[in-house]
Design a protein around this motif. Structure first.
Motif, PDB file in Angstrom:
ATOM      1  N   THR A  73       0.741  -1.107   0.181  1.00  0.00           N
ATOM      2  CA  THR A  73       0.029  -0.063   0.130  1.00  0.00           C
ATOM      3  C   THR A  73       0.967   1.278  -0.019  1.00  0.00           C
ATOM      4  N   ASP A  74       2.126   0.993   0.452  1.00  0.00           N
ATOM      5  CA  ASP A  74       2.927   2.255   0.176  1.00  0.00           C
ATOM      6  C   ASP A  74       3.084   2.608  -1.003  1.00  0.00           C
ATOM      7  N   ARG A  75       2.990   3.968  -1.728  1.00  0.00           N
ATOM      8  CA  ARG A  75       3.443   4.071  -2.946  1.00  0.00           C
ATOM      9  C   ARG A  75       4.788   4.035  -3.053  1.00  0.00           C
ATOM     10  N   LYS A  76       5.764   4.611  -2.315  1.00  0.00           N
ATOM     11  CA  LYS A  76       7.080   4.614  -2.671  1.00  0.00           C
ATOM     12  C   LYS A  76       7.807   3.211  -2.834  1.00  0.00           C
ATOM     13  N   MET A  77       7.399   2.518  -1.992  1.00  0.00           N
ATOM     14  CA  MET A  77       7.852   1.082  -1.976  1.00  0.00           C
ATOM     15  C   MET A  77       7.335   0.428  -3.246  1.00  0.00           C
ATOM     16  N   HIS A  78       6.221   0.477  -3.474  1.00  0.00           N
ATOM     17  CA  HIS A  78       5.305  -0.095  -4.771  1.00  0.00           C
ATOM     18  C   HIS A  78       6.174   0.395  -5.838  1.00  0.00           C
ATOM     19  N   TYR A  79       6.514   1.761  -6.262  1.00  0.00           N
ATOM     20  CA  TYR A  79       7.103   2.257  -7.359  1.00  0.00           C
ATOM     21  C   TYR A  79       8.680   1.822  -7.333  1.00  0.00           C
ATOM     22  N   ILE A 104       8.831  -1.671  -8.845  1.00  0.00           N
ATOM     23  CA  ILE A 104       8.809  -1.693 -10.122  1.00  0.00           C
ATOM     24  C   ILE A 104      10.115  -1.221 -11.057  1.00  0.00           C
ATOM     25  N   ALA A 105      10.470  -0.194 -10.432  1.00  0.00           N
ATOM     26  CA  ALA A 105      11.828   0.473 -11.187  1.00  0.00           C
ATOM     27  C   ALA A 105      13.020  -0.361 -10.831  1.00  0.00           C
ATOM     28  N   ALA A 106      12.951  -1.177  -9.891  1.00  0.00           N
ATOM     29  CA  ALA A 106      14.128  -2.218  -9.921  1.00  0.00           C
ATOM     30  C   ALA A 106      13.896  -3.281 -10.763  1.00  0.00           C
ATOM     31  N   GLY A 107      12.592  -3.474 -11.420  1.00  0.00           N
ATOM     32  CA  GLY A 107      12.534  -4.638 -12.269  1.00  0.00           C
ATOM     33  C   GLY A 107      12.126  -5.903 -11.849  1.00  0.00           C
ATOM     34  N   ARG A 108      11.526  -5.581 -10.261  1.00  0.00           N
ATOM     35  CA  ARG A 108      11.026  -6.914  -9.761  1.00  0.00           C
ATOM     36  C   ARG A 108       9.602  -7.160  -9.677  1.00  0.00           C
ATOM     37  N   ALA A 109       8.943  -6.221 -10.242  1.00  0.00           N
ATOM     38  CA  ALA A 109       7.482  -6.450 -10.718  1.00  0.00           C
ATOM     39  C   ALA A 109       6.720  -5.491 -11.755  1.00  0.00           C
ATOM     40  N   VAL A 110       5.629  -5.818 -12.019  1.00  0.00           N
ATOM     41  CA  VAL A 110       4.813  -5.103 -12.919  1.00  0.00           C
ATOM     42  C   VAL A 110       3.569  -4.763 -12.309  1.00  0.00           C
TER      43      VAL A 110
END
Length: 319
Positions: free
Chosen positions: A227-233, A236-242
């Motif tokens: 739910t934390d936006r920064k961790m979410h992004y 994704i930026a690290a390529g670990r999820a979409v």
């Protein structure tokens, strides 16, 4: 016995449900208790209010008369409560929301349109929780989403308006992802990815994602629910999820947003309020504030601005 508001509410619920059993469930009482109450009401009104028909119970001519009067009285009582709250000093408007992009600009818009009235905003991860708290009086209004054809049931006494009738979800991927170079991404090309689980699990989103992926020939691997936006992004930026994303979401360094070919998952945004808590005028002001907050983000991505301009039927009704 004199008729009370609860008697009028019972008559209206029976008419709306079309059966004593359905009305009893909505009112939270047993069917025998409701039947006994209806007989007492009919003794006061002087005759039968309902008769059994092929599809359940149907109002008699006397029932139609009583229903018309009952609805008028209940509407007046709802208006009384809402208008009294609106003029009472120090009474905040209590708003519940799920995590929507428009929330960031909503308070600024309400400050402009609602004459400085104090507003409290609480975030929930569950649409079911939002609607339950709306019915329990914890919130005066809620802003929530529905995915694809899912419809969220609302409590008795609530009204709703659609802010955004339909918008295609997009996909957010790492800027280093090979698919980031494409203008549009086909869902089958994401078959091997790790997916961010949707925060809300009762708005139709998980079912819509699973169905879309199944149609594309794979089952999504859901590993992260954040739910934390920064961790979410950051993931994704690290390529670990979409992840699926609202098309109005902002640009985030290290990630890109792309539309999905065929728009397999779409979202709808709605505002609901209790008639006893908000007057029609206050609800209209809140609707316009939420609509303007959404419109402020439509141009975040050129591809979505093009889609938006081509689909006026999705736009909020601001007239």
């Amino acid at each position: 016995m004199q008729l009370e508001l609860r008697h009028l509410q019972a008559v209206c619920r029976i008419a709306e449900a079309g059966s004593l059993g359905g009305a009893a469930r909505r009112l939270g009482v047993s069917q025998p208790a409701l039947s006994a109450q209806l007989r007492r009401i009919e003794r006061v009104t002087g005759g039968e209010l309902f008769v059994r028909g092929r599809a359940g119970v149907e109002p008699t001519a006397l029932g139609q008369f009583v229903l018309a009067k009952a609805r008028r009285v209940l509407n007046e009582m709802d208006a009384l409560g809402a208008e009294a709250r609106a003029v009472a000093d120090g009474t905040p408007l209590r708003l519940g929301c799920i995590l929507l992009v428009l929330l960031d600009g909503l308070l600024a818009q309400t400050d402009r349109s609602m004459s400085g009235r104090e507003i409290t905003v609480d975030l929930e991860d569950s649409v079911t929780t939002l609607t339950r708290m709306l019915g329990a009086g914890r919130y005066d209004a809620i802003v929530y989403g529905e995915v694809n054809d899912h419809e969220v049931p609302l409590p008795e006494g609530a009204r709703a308006r659609t802010l955004v009738a339909k918008e295609p979800f997009c996909i957010r991927v790492s800027a280093r992802h090979p698919l980031a170079a494409l203008d549009r991404i086909a869902l089958p090309d994401l078959a091997g990815e790790t997916w961010m689980a949707l925060v809300e699990d009762d708005d139709g989103g998980p079912e819509a994602l699973s169905a879309a992926c199944a149609a594309a020939g794979f089952t999504p691997l859901l590993r992260h629910r954040i739910t934390d936006r920064k961790m979410h992004y950051d993931l994704i930026a690290a390529g670990r999820a979409v992840s699926l994303s609202q098309p109005t979401a902002p640009d985030v360094p290290g990630t890109v947003m792309r539309p999905l070919v065929g728009s397999p998952v779409t979202g709808r945004i709605r505002l609901a309020w209790m008639r006893s808590a908000l007057s029609g005028e206050q609800a209209a002001l809140l609707y316009r504030a939420a609509a303007r907050a959404h419109l402020a983000n439509v141009g975040n991505h050129p591809f979505h601005q093009v889609w938006w301009n081509a689909h006026p039927e999705a736009h909020p009704a601001l007239d």
